[in-house]
Scaffold this active site. Sequence first.
Site, PDB file in Angstrom:
ATOM      1  N   SER A 146     -16.463  -4.018 -12.776  1.00 13.77           N
ATOM      2  CA  SER A 146     -16.876  -5.161 -13.194  1.00 13.77           C
ATOM      3  C   SER A 146     -18.048  -6.067 -12.424  1.00 13.77           C
ATOM      4  O   SER A 146     -18.572  -6.902 -12.844  1.00 13.77           O
ATOM      5  CB  SER A 146     -15.711  -6.269 -13.318  1.00 13.77           C
ATOM      6  OG  SER A 146     -15.290  -6.619 -11.929  1.00 13.77           O
TER       7      SER A 146
ATOM      8  N   ARG B 138       1.406   1.885  -3.611  1.00 11.74           N
ATOM      9  CA  ARG B 138       0.059   2.221  -4.420  1.00 11.74           C
ATOM     10  C   ARG B 138      -0.247   3.669  -3.786  1.00 11.74           C
ATOM     11  O   ARG B 138      -0.579   4.606  -4.745  1.00 11.74           O
ATOM     12  CB  ARG B 138      -1.182   1.559  -4.037  1.00 11.74           C
ATOM     13  CG  ARG B 138      -0.949  -0.299  -4.671  1.00 11.74           C
ATOM     14  CD  ARG B 138      -2.121  -0.893  -4.242  1.00 11.74           C
ATOM     15  NE  ARG B 138      -3.458  -0.172  -5.019  1.00 11.74           N
ATOM     16  CZ  ARG B 138      -4.565  -0.609  -4.644  1.00 11.74           C
ATOM     17  NH1 ARG B 138      -4.686  -1.684  -3.812  1.00 11.74           N
ATOM     18  NH2 ARG B 138      -5.613  -0.063  -5.138  1.00 11.74           N
TER      19      ARG B 138
ATOM     20  N   TYR C 162       0.955  -1.029   0.045  1.00  7.99           N
ATOM     21  CA  TYR C 162       0.024  -0.204  -0.081  1.00  7.99           C
ATOM     22  C   TYR C 162       0.910   1.410   0.001  1.00  7.99           C
ATOM     23  O   TYR C 162       0.471   2.272  -0.642  1.00  7.99           O
ATOM     24  CB  TYR C 162      -0.917  -0.063   1.082  1.00  7.99           C
ATOM     25  CG  TYR C 162      -2.090  -0.963   0.711  1.00  7.99           C
ATOM     26  CD1 TYR C 162      -2.239  -2.291   1.382  1.00  7.99           C
ATOM     27  CD2 TYR C 162      -3.185  -0.715  -0.042  1.00  7.99           C
ATOM     28  CE1 TYR C 162      -3.111  -3.252   0.917  1.00  7.99           C
ATOM     29  CE2 TYR C 162      -4.231  -1.409  -0.237  1.00  7.99           C
ATOM     30  CZ  TYR C 162      -4.037  -2.839   0.255  1.00  7.99           C
ATOM     31  OH  TYR C 162      -5.079  -3.861  -0.365  1.00  7.99           O
TER      32      TYR C 162
ATOM     33  N   ASP D  50      -8.659   5.354  -3.992  1.00  9.23           N
ATOM     34  CA  ASP D  50      -7.974   6.934  -4.121  1.00  9.23           C
ATOM     35  C   ASP D  50      -8.782   8.044  -3.925  1.00  9.23           C
ATOM     36  O   ASP D  50     -10.116   7.638  -3.716  1.00  9.23           O
ATOM     37  CB  ASP D  50      -7.490   6.954  -5.642  1.00  9.23           C
ATOM     38  CG  ASP D  50      -8.592   6.718  -6.738  1.00  9.23           C
ATOM     39  OD1 ASP D  50      -8.973   5.970  -7.579  1.00  9.23           O
ATOM     40  OD2 ASP D  50      -9.637   7.777  -6.660  1.00  9.23           O
TER      41      ASP D  50
ATOM     42  N   HIS E 227     -14.561   0.705   0.286  1.00  5.81           N
ATOM     43  CA  HIS E 227     -13.378  -0.242   0.536  1.00  5.81           C
ATOM     44  C   HIS E 227     -12.167   0.615   1.253  1.00  5.81           C
ATOM     45  O   HIS E 227     -11.177   0.177   1.233  1.00  5.81           O
ATOM     46  CB  HIS E 227     -12.888  -0.734  -0.777  1.00  5.81           C
ATOM     47  CG  HIS E 227     -14.010  -1.653  -1.359  1.00  5.81           C
ATOM     48  ND1 HIS E 227     -14.017  -2.104  -2.606  1.00  5.81           N
ATOM     49  CD2 HIS E 227     -14.983  -2.033  -0.784  1.00  5.81           C
ATOM     50  CE1 HIS E 227     -14.940  -2.890  -2.945  1.00  5.81           C
ATOM     51  NE2 HIS E 227     -15.911  -3.157  -1.770  1.00  5.81           N
TER      52      HIS E 227
HETATM   53  N1  APR Z   1     -13.344   3.839 -18.260  1.00  5.16           N
HETATM   54  C1  APR Z   1     -14.239   3.058 -17.669  1.00  5.16           C
HETATM   55  N2  APR Z   1     -14.347   2.033 -17.443  1.00  5.16           N
HETATM   56  C2  APR Z   1     -13.220   1.066 -17.531  1.00  5.16           C
HETATM   57  C3  APR Z   1     -11.913   1.739 -18.209  1.00  5.16           C
HETATM   58  C4  APR Z   1     -12.045   3.135 -18.409  1.00  5.16           C
HETATM   59  N3  APR Z   1     -11.269   3.843 -19.176  1.00  5.16           N
HETATM   60  N4  APR Z   1     -11.064   0.867 -18.456  1.00  5.16           N
HETATM   61  C5  APR Z   1     -11.594  -0.315 -17.891  1.00  5.16           C
HETATM   62  N5  APR Z   1     -12.739  -0.220 -17.250  1.00  5.16           N
HETATM   63  C6  APR Z   1     -13.644  -1.221 -16.893  1.00  5.16           C
HETATM   64  C7  APR Z   1     -13.378  -2.498 -17.112  1.00  5.16           C
HETATM   65  O1  APR Z   1     -13.976  -2.766 -18.451  1.00  5.16           O
HETATM   66  C8  APR Z   1     -13.890  -3.338 -15.968  1.00  5.16           C
HETATM   67  O2  APR Z   1     -15.438  -3.343 -16.027  1.00  5.16           O
HETATM   68  O3  APR Z   1     -13.566  -1.037 -15.327  1.00  5.16           O
HETATM   69  C9  APR Z   1     -13.977  -2.378 -14.688  1.00  5.16           C
HETATM   70  C10 APR Z   1     -13.042  -2.545 -13.697  1.00  5.16           C
HETATM   71  O4  APR Z   1     -13.080  -3.887 -13.195  1.00  5.16           O
HETATM   72  P1  APR Z   1     -12.215  -4.249 -11.887  1.00  5.16           P
HETATM   73  O5  APR Z   1     -10.891  -4.374 -12.373  1.00  5.16           O
HETATM   74  O6  APR Z   1     -12.925  -5.583 -11.373  1.00  5.16           O
HETATM   75  O7  APR Z   1     -12.363  -3.129 -10.886  1.00  5.16           O
HETATM   76  P2  APR Z   1     -13.757  -2.923  -9.809  1.00  5.16           P
HETATM   77  O8  APR Z   1     -14.981  -3.603 -10.450  1.00  5.16           O
HETATM   78  O9  APR Z   1     -13.470  -1.646  -9.198  1.00  5.16           O
HETATM   79  O10 APR Z   1     -13.197  -4.029  -8.600  1.00  5.16           O
HETATM   80  C11 APR Z   1     -14.133  -4.055  -7.451  1.00  5.16           C
HETATM   81  O11 APR Z   1     -12.433  -5.531  -6.343  1.00  5.16           O
HETATM   82  O12 APR Z   1     -10.242  -6.060  -6.137  1.00  5.16           O
HETATM   83  C12 APR Z   1     -11.442  -5.576  -5.479  1.00  5.16           C
HETATM   84  O13 APR Z   1     -11.549  -3.893  -3.742  1.00  5.16           O
HETATM   85  C13 APR Z   1     -11.160  -4.247  -4.950  1.00  5.16           C
HETATM   86  O14 APR Z   1     -12.399  -2.340  -5.187  1.00  5.16           O
HETATM   87  C14 APR Z   1     -12.359  -3.390  -5.768  1.00  5.16           C
HETATM   88  C15 APR Z   1     -13.187  -4.457  -6.184  1.00  5.16           C
END
Ligand code: APR
Length: 234
Positions: free
Chosen positions: A177, A56, A53, A89, A104
């Site tokens: 996602s 990050r 962290y 962030d 989170h």
């Molecule tokens: N603009 C918008 N969306 C985007 C972009 C962009 N430029 N680039 C990627 N994405 C989308 C991807 O298509 C995907 O659906 O952002 C999403 C990212 O998904 P994850 O990486 O799974 O992130 P997130 O959903 O925030 O994860 C949720 O999981 O790991 C834990 O605690 C962590 O808060 C996090 C949680």
Amino acid sequence: MKKLVFLTGAGMSAESGISTFRDAGGLWEKYPVQQVASIEGYYRDPELVITFYNQRRKQLLECLPNEGHRIVAEMEKWFDTTVVTQNIDNLHEKAGSSHVIHLHGELMKATSSRNPNDSRCITTLPEERPFIKIGDKAADGSQLRPFIVWFGESVPMMEPAIEKAMEADIFVVIGTSLNVYPAAGLLNYVRPTAKLYLIDPKPASAVSASNIHIIKKGAGEGMKELRQLLTEEI
Ligand code: APR
């Protein structure tokens, strides 16, 4: 004013240079989530987690809010706006959003490892020295740890987030996602009469709801299109 609620994820900050978790090359490909983002991983090796962290936090200080963050903040001009974010962030705040709920936790904050949600122990790390090291103590004398909700821990901010979702007239999902609960479950609390939007270049398959307006774009371009749609109706 109509109530507008955002649910944002890592994709919101992708255009600020912060890697997502599950996209190709995402964070979890490099660091096993169980090792660096779970309470078991912290107990197993606190120094490894604290270092992860610290890295990050150092990266975050080199990042700026993107166009998407800025337009989300601008929506406060027309709507009673709340941002519920899964992101740790502070880019929504730096872009000017004044009501942000972090499900989170917050990367720039640190807390007690004995009782992480004891508000007396939650502190903001100075930008000039944004690091925690083994031996740093929280107000209760325990080892200072990141103010992050790790896998295996409760999500206390889910309550206020659910209240906001239930009141929303417009609910907008950006850059997540929808893999992680309870955050992803927030969608279930939105009234059927509310307008639903999703901004994501690769929309999650989980969002099959026919009543959701999908904008298959990145956060910046997507928020430009959404601003147009929402302000036309004012
Ligand atoms: N603009 C918008 N969306 C985007 C972009 C962009 N430029 N680039 C990627 N994405 C989308 C991807 O298509 C995907 O659906 O952002 C999403 C990212 O998904 P994850 O990486 O799974 O992130 P997130 O959903 O925030 O994860 C949720 O999981 O790991 C834990 O605690 C962590 O808060 C996090 C949680």
